[in-house]
Design an enzyme around this catalytic site. Sequence first.
Site, PDB file in Angstrom:
ATOM      1  N   HIS A  20       0.777  -1.090   0.080  1.00 11.83           N
ATOM      2  CA  HIS A  20      -0.015   0.090  -0.031  1.00 11.83           C
ATOM      3  C   HIS A  20       0.797   1.183   0.143  1.00 11.83           C
ATOM      4  CE1 HIS A  20      -4.051   0.607  -0.221  1.00 11.83           C
ATOM      5  NE2 HIS A  20      -4.343   1.085   0.951  1.00 11.83           N
ATOM      6  N   ASN A  23      -7.124   6.594   3.322  1.00 11.10           N
ATOM      7  CA  ASN A  23      -8.405   6.768   2.826  1.00 11.10           C
ATOM      8  C   ASN A  23      -8.704   8.213   2.876  1.00 11.10           C
ATOM      9  OD1 ASN A  23      -8.569   3.954   2.546  1.00 11.10           O
ATOM     10  ND2 ASN A  23      -9.654   3.720   4.489  1.00 11.10           N
ATOM     11  N   ASP A  25      -0.767   2.192  -5.457  1.00 12.70           N
ATOM     12  CA  ASP A  25      -0.761   0.531  -5.719  1.00 12.70           C
ATOM     13  C   ASP A  25      -2.288   0.232  -6.511  1.00 12.70           C
ATOM     14  OD1 ASP A  25      -1.817   1.403  -3.090  1.00 12.70           O
ATOM     15  OD2 ASP A  25      -2.705  -0.667  -2.861  1.00 12.70           O
ATOM     16  N   ASN A  43      -9.622   3.367  -2.314  1.00  7.79           N
ATOM     17  CA  ASN A  43     -10.345   4.375  -1.145  1.00  7.79           C
ATOM     18  C   ASN A  43      -9.632   5.813  -1.146  1.00  7.79           C
ATOM     19  OD1 ASN A  43     -12.561   2.920  -0.531  1.00  7.79           O
ATOM     20  ND2 ASN A  43     -11.420   1.746   1.152  1.00  7.79           N
TER      21      ASN A  43
END
Length: 189
Positions: free
Chosen positions: A19, A66, A91, A112
Amino acid sequence: MYLVVGLGNIGKEYKKTRHNIGFDVVDIVAEKYNIEINRQKFKGSYGEGRIGNEKIILLKPSTYMNLSGESVIEAANFYKIDKENIIVIYDDMSIDIGKLRVRGKGSAGGHNGIKNIIQHLNSDIFPRVRVGIGQPDENVVNYVLGKFSKDQREVIEKVLAMSAKACISIVEDGVTEAMNKYNGVKIEV
């Protein structure tokens, strides 16, 4: 002027995770152009520099993934940067490891962080470099917050370098040229 944003999560525990690919790519661009990402503002860490004649702002949001849009909109508004000059690196599970995809616009595709950026910019028209991390065999959260295997890491290091070049190409040559040059390239072990 360009705003180059790498998405990731802050904290040592997230370093080198799937991530955090966006952070890794921004670090490569920073190193290549001797840009120190050491200032704190816009709910993130940032640094200023140049790619050729273009001023660039490198930004690593510290809002957690997010809520990345909060950081991006603050920096974009402060510098008065057009949405078309905001490059976001992140990613993407829908792309195989060893590949990347450059796009000039598009949906969040289930990501997100991108969803939040689209909400804050009120637009999906901004360039992005999507770095493939492959599909999980396990829980999605555990997968994206996990680290690459040794074999995958060898491939990812090359993809990170190529992703940095794709960002630079967007700044120097435009999105279409970067797409033509980097989309479809696959790096193998």
